[in-house]
Design a protein around this motif. Structure first.
Motif, mmCIF file in Angstrom:
data_model
loop_
_atom_site.group_PDB
_atom_site.id
_atom_site.type_symbol
_atom_site.label_atom_id
_atom_site.label_comp_id
_atom_site.label_asym_id
_atom_site.label_seq_id
_atom_site.Cartn_x
_atom_site.Cartn_y
_atom_site.Cartn_z
ATOM 1 N N ARG A 199 -3.574 10.542 -10.642
ATOM 2 C CA ARG A 199 -2.767 9.341 -10.869
ATOM 3 C C ARG A 199 -3.396 8.410 -11.898
ATOM 4 O O ARG A 199 -2.694 7.824 -12.729
ATOM 5 C CB ARG A 199 -2.597 8.627 -9.522
ATOM 6 C CG ARG A 199 -1.590 7.512 -9.488
ATOM 7 C CD ARG A 199 -1.405 6.986 -8.071
ATOM 8 N NE ARG A 199 -0.589 7.893 -7.258
ATOM 9 C CZ ARG A 199 -0.309 7.700 -5.975
ATOM 10 N NH1 ARG A 199 -0.824 6.647 -5.348
ATOM 11 N NH2 ARG A 199 0.458 8.545 -5.320
ATOM 12 N N ASP A 232 4.327 8.548 -6.944
ATOM 13 C CA ASP A 232 3.200 7.815 -7.464
ATOM 14 C C ASP A 232 3.444 6.328 -7.297
ATOM 15 O O ASP A 232 4.312 5.915 -6.528
ATOM 16 C CB ASP A 232 2.934 8.172 -8.936
ATOM 17 C CG ASP A 232 4.133 7.867 -9.837
ATOM 18 O OD1 ASP A 232 5.057 7.162 -9.386
ATOM 19 O OD2 ASP A 232 4.140 8.340 -10.983
ATOM 20 N N ASP A 233 2.664 5.504 -7.979
ATOM 21 C CA ASP A 233 2.774 4.060 -7.746
ATOM 22 C C ASP A 233 4.032 3.456 -8.355
ATOM 23 O O ASP A 233 4.237 2.268 -8.290
ATOM 24 C CB ASP A 233 1.530 3.335 -8.268
ATOM 25 C CG ASP A 233 1.385 3.423 -9.773
ATOM 26 O OD1 ASP A 233 0.601 2.638 -10.300
ATOM 27 O OD2 ASP A 233 2.040 4.256 -10.418
ATOM 28 N N HIS A 270 0.820 -1.206 0.000
ATOM 29 C CA HIS A 270 0.000 0.000 0.000
ATOM 30 C C HIS A 270 0.863 1.268 0.000
ATOM 31 O O HIS A 270 1.971 1.283 0.535
ATOM 32 C CB HIS A 270 -0.911 0.015 1.231
ATOM 33 C CG HIS A 270 -1.880 -1.120 1.285
ATOM 34 N ND1 HIS A 270 -1.548 -2.357 1.814
ATOM 35 C CD2 HIS A 270 -3.170 -1.214 0.874
ATOM 36 C CE1 HIS A 270 -2.599 -3.164 1.730
ATOM 37 N NE2 HIS A 270 -3.594 -2.488 1.164
ATOM 38 N N ASP A 271 0.318 2.321 -0.588
ATOM 39 C CA ASP A 271 0.998 3.616 -0.667
ATOM 40 C C ASP A 271 0.889 4.313 0.693
ATOM 41 O O ASP A 271 -0.159 4.846 1.050
ATOM 42 C CB ASP A 271 0.354 4.459 -1.764
ATOM 43 C CG ASP A 271 1.035 5.806 -1.951
ATOM 44 O OD1 ASP A 271 1.854 6.196 -1.095
ATOM 45 O OD2 ASP A 271 0.740 6.472 -2.956
ATOM 46 N N GLU A 272 1.991 4.334 1.433
ATOM 47 C CA GLU A 272 1.971 4.885 2.784
ATOM 48 C C GLU A 272 1.817 6.399 2.797
ATOM 49 O O GLU A 272 1.429 6.981 3.804
ATOM 50 C CB GLU A 272 3.223 4.430 3.534
ATOM 51 C CG GLU A 272 3.264 2.905 3.694
ATOM 52 C CD GLU A 272 4.461 2.395 4.474
ATOM 53 O OE1 GLU A 272 5.229 3.239 5.013
ATOM 54 O OE2 GLU A 272 4.628 1.160 4.554
ATOM 55 N N ASP A 310 -6.385 2.861 -4.360
ATOM 56 C CA ASP A 310 -5.097 2.991 -5.023
ATOM 57 C C ASP A 310 -4.480 1.636 -5.349
ATOM 58 O O ASP A 310 -4.040 1.402 -6.483
ATOM 59 C CB ASP A 310 -4.142 3.798 -4.151
ATOM 60 C CG ASP A 310 -2.767 3.924 -4.765
ATOM 61 O OD1 ASP A 310 -2.635 4.664 -5.758
ATOM 62 O OD2 ASP A 310 -1.829 3.264 -4.286
ATOM 63 N N ARG A 322 -3.903 0.065 -9.035
ATOM 64 C CA ARG A 322 -2.553 -0.300 -9.438
ATOM 65 C C ARG A 322 -2.504 -1.741 -9.935
ATOM 66 O O ARG A 322 -1.797 -2.058 -10.901
ATOM 67 C CB ARG A 322 -1.587 -0.115 -8.268
ATOM 68 C CG ARG A 322 -0.136 -0.202 -8.694
ATOM 69 C CD ARG A 322 0.859 0.027 -7.574
ATOM 70 N NE ARG A 322 0.309 0.686 -6.429
ATOM 71 C CZ ARG A 322 0.405 0.202 -5.182
ATOM 72 N NH1 ARG A 322 1.012 -0.943 -4.968
ATOM 73 N NH2 ARG A 322 -0.093 0.868 -4.179
ATOM 74 N N GLY A 325 6.229 6.360 -2.764
ATOM 75 C CA GLY A 325 4.999 6.227 -2.014
ATOM 76 C C GLY A 325 4.591 4.789 -1.743
ATOM 77 O O GLY A 325 3.731 4.525 -0.921
ATOM 78 N N VAL A 326 5.210 3.824 -2.409
ATOM 79 C CA VAL A 326 4.851 2.418 -2.244
ATOM 80 C C VAL A 326 6.060 1.671 -1.717
ATOM 81 O O VAL A 326 7.135 1.741 -2.284
ATOM 82 C CB VAL A 326 4.394 1.798 -3.565
ATOM 83 C CG1 VAL A 326 4.113 0.314 -3.390
ATOM 84 C CG2 VAL A 326 3.158 2.500 -4.082
#
Length: 296
Positions: free
Chosen positions: A238, A288-289, A166-168, A178, A182, A293-294
Motif C-alpha cells: 500500500r 485500500d485506504d 481505521h481500516d477494519e 496504516d 494515510r 477497508g476504511v
C-alpha cells in the motif's frame, strides 16, 4: 462526523478484551482528564465483575460489541460515539495503558501549538512493566513522526474528517501504522509530544532470564503473529518501502530473535507467520485506504 459542543472537549475511547481489575484503576486515572470515557467491550459474555464496576463510574459508558470485532472496528465504534456526542477530540487507549495526570491536556496543547497541518498526536512511551522510557521516545517539545502507536493517540474531528477512520479489514496489528501513513499521504504531520509520557505494556511482557540477565519477551499468540505477518505485507504493497518499513524491520528482527530463542509455541508461531505471508501477498489491493477497508 456531526455534533456540536465545546471545541476543546475530549472524549476517550478504551478498547477492552477480557480485562483484569487494573483497567478500573486506569479508567479512574483517565476519567478526570476528559469529558467522557467510552469503553468498547470486545469480550461480550465476560463473567468477571470488571465491567460491572466500570458501569458505576460517572461519565463512563460501556459499548458492548457482538463479539471480538478487532482493534480497528473497536476503536472506530468508540470514536464515532465520541464525535457524535459533540467532542472535538478523541483520544484512544489500549486497556493496559495508564495515563498520568496532564497527559490529555498535553496532547491537545501539542496539536494546537503546531497549527495547520497537524495530524495525529501521540505521547512518549514508557514501559508499564520496567518503567524504562525507550530511547526513541526521549526528547522535548513536539517532533514529527511518520507513525504512532494507537494507545494514547489523539485525533481531532477535522483530522478524522480528512483521513477517515481505521481500516477494519486489517483487524489487528499495523492498524496504527496504516492510519498514520494515510494521514501523511493526505498531507498531515503526525506529532510526538515528548513532554507527556504514557505507561504502556507491549504484548504479554513475559519475563526471561539468560546468563544472569533479566529481560522480557512479548510472547504474542500465533493469531497475532499471523496478523503481523499479513498486515506488514499489506502495508508494503500500500505505501512502499518508506522510513516506516526500515524502522519496523529492525523491530521485526529483534522480535523474531526472541520468538525463536525464548518463546513458547514456536512451531505454531512460525506456521502462522508463513500463512500471514501467503495471505498478505494475496490481499485484495482494491481494498485500500481509498476503498471499503476504511469506514468514514
Amino acid at each position: 462526523m456531526t455534533g456540536e459542543g465545546d471545541d476543546q472537549s475530549v472524549g476517550a475511547v478504551v478498547l477492552a478484551y477480557h480485562p483484569d481489575a487494573s483497567l478500573v484503576d486506569n479508567i479512574l486515572a483517565l476519567a478526570p482528564q476528559v469529558g467522557a470515557v467510552f469503553i468498547v467491550n470486545n469480550s461480550p459474555g465476560d463473567e468477571s465483575t470488571v465491567f460491572d464496576r466500570l458501569r458505576t463510574i460517572p461519565d463512563v459508558e460501556v459499548i458492548d460489541q457482538p463479539g471480538n470485532v478487532g482493534v480497528a472496528a473497536g476503536f472506530n465504534s468508540g470514536m464515532r460515539r465520541v464525535f457524535d456526542s459533540g467532542h472535538r477530540y478523541a483520544v484512544i487507549f489500549d486497556q493496559d495503558s495508564t495515563a498520568p495526570a496532564g497527559l490529555v491536556e498535553g496532547l491537545v496543547r501539542a496539536y494546537r501549538s503546531f497549527g495547520p497541518g497537524a495530524g495525529i498526536v501521540g505521547p512518549a512511551l514508557r514501559s508499564g512493566v520496567t518503567g524504562h522510557e525507550f530511547r526513541r521516545e526521549r526528547g522535548s517539545g513536539v517532533g514529527v513522526r511518520e507513525t504512532l502507536i494507537s494507545s494514547g493517540a489523539l485525533f481531532a474531528r477535522e483530522v478524522v474528517d480528512r483521513i477517515g477512520l481505521h481500516d477494519e479489514g486489517l483487524f489487528i496489528d499495523y492498524v496504527d501504522h496504516d492510519i498514520s501513513l494515510r494521514a501523511g499521504r493526505r498531507g498531515l504531520k503526525n506529532l510526538k509530544a515528548f513532554d507527556v509520557v504514557l505507561d504502556h505494556r507491549f504484548g504479554g511482557a513475559v519475563p526471561r532470564r539468560v546468563l544472569g540477565r533479566d529481560f522480557f519477551v512479548a510472547d504474542y499468540s500465533p493469531t497475532r503473529q499471523y496478523y503481523m505477518s499479513r498486515n506488514r505485507l499489506v502495508l508494503i504493497r500500500r505505501y512502499g518501502f518508506g522510513p516506516w518499513f526500515w524502522e519496523d524491520l529492525s523491530y521485526f528482527g529483534k522480535a523474531w530473535t526472541k520468538v525463536l530463542l525464548f518463546e513458547d509455541d514456536r512451531p505454531q508461531k512460525i506456521a502462522a507467520f508463513v500463512r500471514g505471508v501467503r495471505d498478505g501477498l494475496r490481499y485484495d489491493r482494491s481494498i485500500d485506504d481509498q476503498g471499503a477497508g476504511v469506514t468514514s
